[in-house]
Design an enzyme around this catalytic site. Structure first.
Site, PDB file in Angstrom:
ATOM      1  N   TYR A 156       0.823  -1.209   0.000  1.00 22.46           N
ATOM      2  CA  TYR A 156       0.000   0.000   0.000  1.00 22.46           C
ATOM      3  C   TYR A 156       0.859   1.261   0.000  1.00 22.46           C
ATOM      4  O   TYR A 156       0.593   2.212  -0.717  1.00 22.46           O
ATOM      5  CB  TYR A 156      -0.924  -0.007   1.218  1.00 22.46           C
TER       6      TYR A 156
ATOM      7  N   PHE B 195      -6.336  19.623 -25.641  1.00 27.00           N
ATOM      8  CA  PHE B 195      -6.994  18.327 -25.838  1.00 27.00           C
ATOM      9  C   PHE B 195      -8.382  18.371 -25.196  1.00 27.00           C
ATOM     10  O   PHE B 195      -8.608  19.116 -24.249  1.00 27.00           O
ATOM     11  CB  PHE B 195      -6.132  17.223 -25.212  1.00 27.00           C
ATOM     12  N   ASP B 196      -9.335  17.553 -25.690  1.00 28.46           N
ATOM     13  CA  ASP B 196     -10.715  17.694 -25.195  1.00 28.46           C
ATOM     14  C   ASP B 196     -10.893  17.470 -23.689  1.00 28.46           C
ATOM     15  O   ASP B 196     -11.650  18.183 -23.050  1.00 28.46           O
ATOM     16  CB  ASP B 196     -11.767  16.905 -25.994  1.00 28.46           C
TER      17      ASP B 196
ATOM     18  N   ASP C 169       1.281  19.067 -21.245  1.00 25.56           N
ATOM     19  CA  ASP C 169       0.367  17.939 -21.409  1.00 25.56           C
ATOM     20  C   ASP C 169       1.135  16.951 -22.284  1.00 25.56           C
ATOM     21  O   ASP C 169       1.321  17.164 -23.477  1.00 25.56           O
ATOM     22  CB  ASP C 169      -0.928  18.442 -22.074  1.00 25.56           C
TER      23      ASP C 169
ATOM     24  N   ALA D 276       1.308  13.493 -23.225  1.00 23.77           N
ATOM     25  CA  ALA D 276       0.980  12.148 -23.734  1.00 23.77           C
ATOM     26  C   ALA D 276       1.974  11.648 -24.796  1.00 23.77           C
ATOM     27  O   ALA D 276       2.408  10.505 -24.748  1.00 23.77           O
ATOM     28  CB  ALA D 276      -0.435  12.130 -24.291  1.00 23.77           C
TER      29      ALA D 276
ATOM     30  N   LYS E 293      -0.253   6.458 -24.074  1.00 26.64           N
ATOM     31  CA  LYS E 293       0.359   6.748 -25.362  1.00 26.64           C
ATOM     32  C   LYS E 293       1.850   6.402 -25.323  1.00 26.64           C
ATOM     33  O   LYS E 293       2.202   5.251 -25.421  1.00 26.64           O
ATOM     34  CB  LYS E 293       0.137   8.226 -25.743  1.00 26.64           C
TER      35      LYS E 293
ATOM     36  N   HIS F 243     -20.815  12.307 -29.686  1.00 22.03           N
ATOM     37  CA  HIS F 243     -20.194  11.423 -30.681  1.00 22.03           C
ATOM     38  C   HIS F 243     -20.052   9.976 -30.218  1.00 22.03           C
ATOM     39  O   HIS F 243     -20.053   9.063 -31.015  1.00 22.03           O
ATOM     40  CB  HIS F 243     -18.828  11.973 -31.117  1.00 22.03           C
TER      41      HIS F 243
HETATM   42  C1  PLP Z   1      -5.122  11.057 -24.188  1.00 22.07           C
HETATM   43  C2  PLP Z   1      -4.795  12.435 -23.844  1.00 22.07           C
HETATM   44  C3  PLP Z   1      -5.206  12.993 -22.622  1.00 22.07           C
HETATM   45  C4  PLP Z   1      -6.105  12.276 -21.652  1.00 22.07           C
HETATM   46  O1  PLP Z   1      -5.569  11.084 -21.221  1.00 22.07           O
HETATM   47  P1  PLP Z   1      -6.441   9.797 -20.851  1.00 22.07           P
HETATM   48  O2  PLP Z   1      -5.397   8.820 -20.436  1.00 22.07           O
HETATM   49  O3  PLP Z   1      -7.188   9.388 -22.079  1.00 22.07           O
HETATM   50  O4  PLP Z   1      -7.338  10.172 -19.742  1.00 22.07           O
HETATM   51  C5  PLP Z   1      -4.806  14.281 -22.353  1.00 22.07           C
HETATM   52  N1  PLP Z   1      -4.070  14.998 -23.218  1.00 22.07           N
HETATM   53  C6  PLP Z   1      -3.665  14.486 -24.394  1.00 22.07           C
HETATM   54  C7  PLP Z   1      -2.841  15.317 -25.315  1.00 22.07           C
HETATM   55  C8  PLP Z   1      -4.018  13.199 -24.756  1.00 22.07           C
HETATM   56  O5  PLP Z   1      -3.643  12.707 -25.943  1.00 22.07           O
END
Ligand code: PLP
Length: 458
Positions: A72, A124-125, A215, A217, A258, A450
């Site tokens: 833990y 990103f969304d 950000d 990824a 990613k 979507h």
């Molecule tokens: C995928 C992604 C996120 C969100 O990550 P999740 O693991 O899907 O929650 C944030 N920013 C970017 C640029 C991404 O490609």
């Protein structure tokens, strides 16, 4: 003769995929109401819906799973991940989270307040969602070149420093908690940001007194493009480039699905101990104790190994050359595409592909559906369905570009699959003049429609 390029790995484990007939696909698509998210994965031959969490782990990652420490608190898996994050990004502190949006949720709970302004390059969304959910505003400061599908620029993910400075100058700086830089810029087509731009953005943030958050990824794919395209980086390793990139950030959010090549996972990295301590409170509340967050020990182990492999040049070269290979094959057939190609996906320009379809009939979705029918290949619409309705007027928002994204999972498909995809799209392109009718909506959700929308042919 010169030896050709070939993949930097071989295959140890395989997974069966099944081809289907057009007749079968017609039935399945009807049952799915022309929404590719509603298809069972077994009805898809080649799945290019996303590159998120769909990669193939290596033998070393799987062996790391076996030696995960599930304690833990104070697990060795946590300490190993901490050491690699320090080595790669230079951050002393980190918090594990279950995926990227969870990292955003924790960090933004600390930093984003009602009425704040968060400038960045095409957020990103989920990032935008977490900003707007807190009644703050995301301001897009991406360079104009990013919005022209065929104009060449080596770093279409760059921020426009004039747009950024206007935001910083015209607002009280305490209303701008940070600038978010997305690496690579997913929403503008997987386009990279240059080291020069990262440096300038950071310099401007410090001049005005705010922070920079990456950000992250696809940070490794971004580093690959810096090495290939930016002067002065050819001789540097990917890991050296990554280390330098993160000297221009105060913190990072990471979706490890990613470039860390795991199926689930994420984290936040911090340069500031105080920010880490304050964010820990939210991590404990939303994710879990600070030494595991949203992850099990075995998953932290696989992620840590994935970070090391994902920043190897040979791996990145194989990956990005495969994306290029698909793009070049499509180009030879005359298929209209977004250029230059991004790091993780090829984007089909649906407006030029299907010029007969009116925008009210969902051009990109019509194309995505035709590609599935043709060959069982599943891409995703990045167009009017995704853009959704205006929250006030409830009218459809029609974006500048109507795109179908073909995202390539990491280390999953071979170049024979790329040939099959290219032929599928080329066949649709050949009969494009017969596709004159699009789709209409039968049923939709009030937000994020979507995923669940139901459509029928006009
Ligand atoms: C995928 C992604 C996120 C969100 O990550 P999740 O693991 O899907 O929650 C944030 N920013 C970017 C640029 C991404 O490609």
């Amino acid at each position: 003769m010169e030896l050709p390029f070939a993949e930097s790995y071989k295959i140890k484990m395989v997974e069966t995929i099944r081809r289907s007939t057009r007749k079968e696909r017609e039935v399945w698509l009807k049952e799915a109401y022309n929404n590719l998210f509603n298809l069972r994965s077994e009805y898809v031959y080649i799945d290019l819906l996303t590159d998120s969490g769909t990669g193939a782990m290596s033998d070393k990652q799987w062996s790391e799973m076996m030696v995960g420490d599930e304690s833990y608190a104070g697990a060795s898996s946590y300490l190993k991940m901490k050491a690699v994050i320090k080595e790669l990004f230079g951050f002393n502190d980190f918090l594990p989270t279950h995926q990227g949006r969870a990292a955003e949720n924790v960090l933004f709970s600390l930093l984003v307040k009602n009425g704040d302004i968060v400038p960045g390059n095409s957020h990103f969304d989920t990032t935008k969602g977490h900003i707007e959910f807190r009644h703050a505003h995301a301001v897009d400061c991406t360079i104009d070149e990013a919005f022209h599908p065929t104009q060449y620029h080596p770093f279409k993910g760059n921020l426009d420093l004039n747009k950024l400075e206007a935001v910083l100058k015209n607002n009280p700086i305490e209303k701008v908690p940070f600038i978010v830089v997305t690496l690579t810029c997913n929403s503008s087509g997987g386009q990279p940001v240059s080291m020069q731009n990262l440096k300038e953005v950071y310099g401007m943030a410090k001049k005005y007194g705010t922070r920079v958050i990456f950000d992250s990824a696809r940070f490794a794919e971004n580093a690959y493009f810096i090495k290939i395209r930016e002067d002065g980086f050819q001789a540097k390793t990917i890991k050296e480039i990554v280390k330098e990139m993160y000297t221009y950030a105060d913190a990072m959010t990471m979706s490890s699905k990613k470039d860390a090549i795991v199926n689930m996972g994420g984290f936040i990295g911090f340069s500031d101990r105080k920010m880490y301590e304050e964010a820990s409170v939210y991590n404990i509340m939303f994710e879990g104790f600070v030494t595991y967050g949203g992850m099990s020990g075995r998953d932290m182990n696989a992620l840590t190994q994935g970070l090391l492999e994902g920043t190897e040049f040979d791996y990145l070269e194989t990956r990005i050359k495969q994306v290029e290979y698909l793009g070049e094959s499509l180009k030879r057939f005359g298929v209209p595409l977004l250029e230059p190609f991004g790091g993780h996906a090829i984007f089909l320009d649906a407006k030029r592909f299907l010029p007969e379809i009116p925008k009210e009939e969902y051009i990109a979705q019509t194309l995505a559906v035709e590609i599935y029918l043709e060959g069982g290949v599943r891409g995703v619409e990045i167009g009017t369905l995704l853009a959704d309705r205006d929250p006030e007027t409830r009218e459809n928002r029609y974006p500048e570009m109507e795109l179908v994204r073909l995202a390539l999972p990491r280390r999953v498909y071979t170049n024979s699959h790329m040939d099959y995809i290219a032929a599928t799209v080329a066949n649709v392109f050949e009969r494009r003049n017969d596709i004159t009718k699009g789709l209409k909506i039968l049923k939709e959700a009030p937000i994020m429609r979507h995923f669940t929308v139901e459509l029928e042919r006009v």
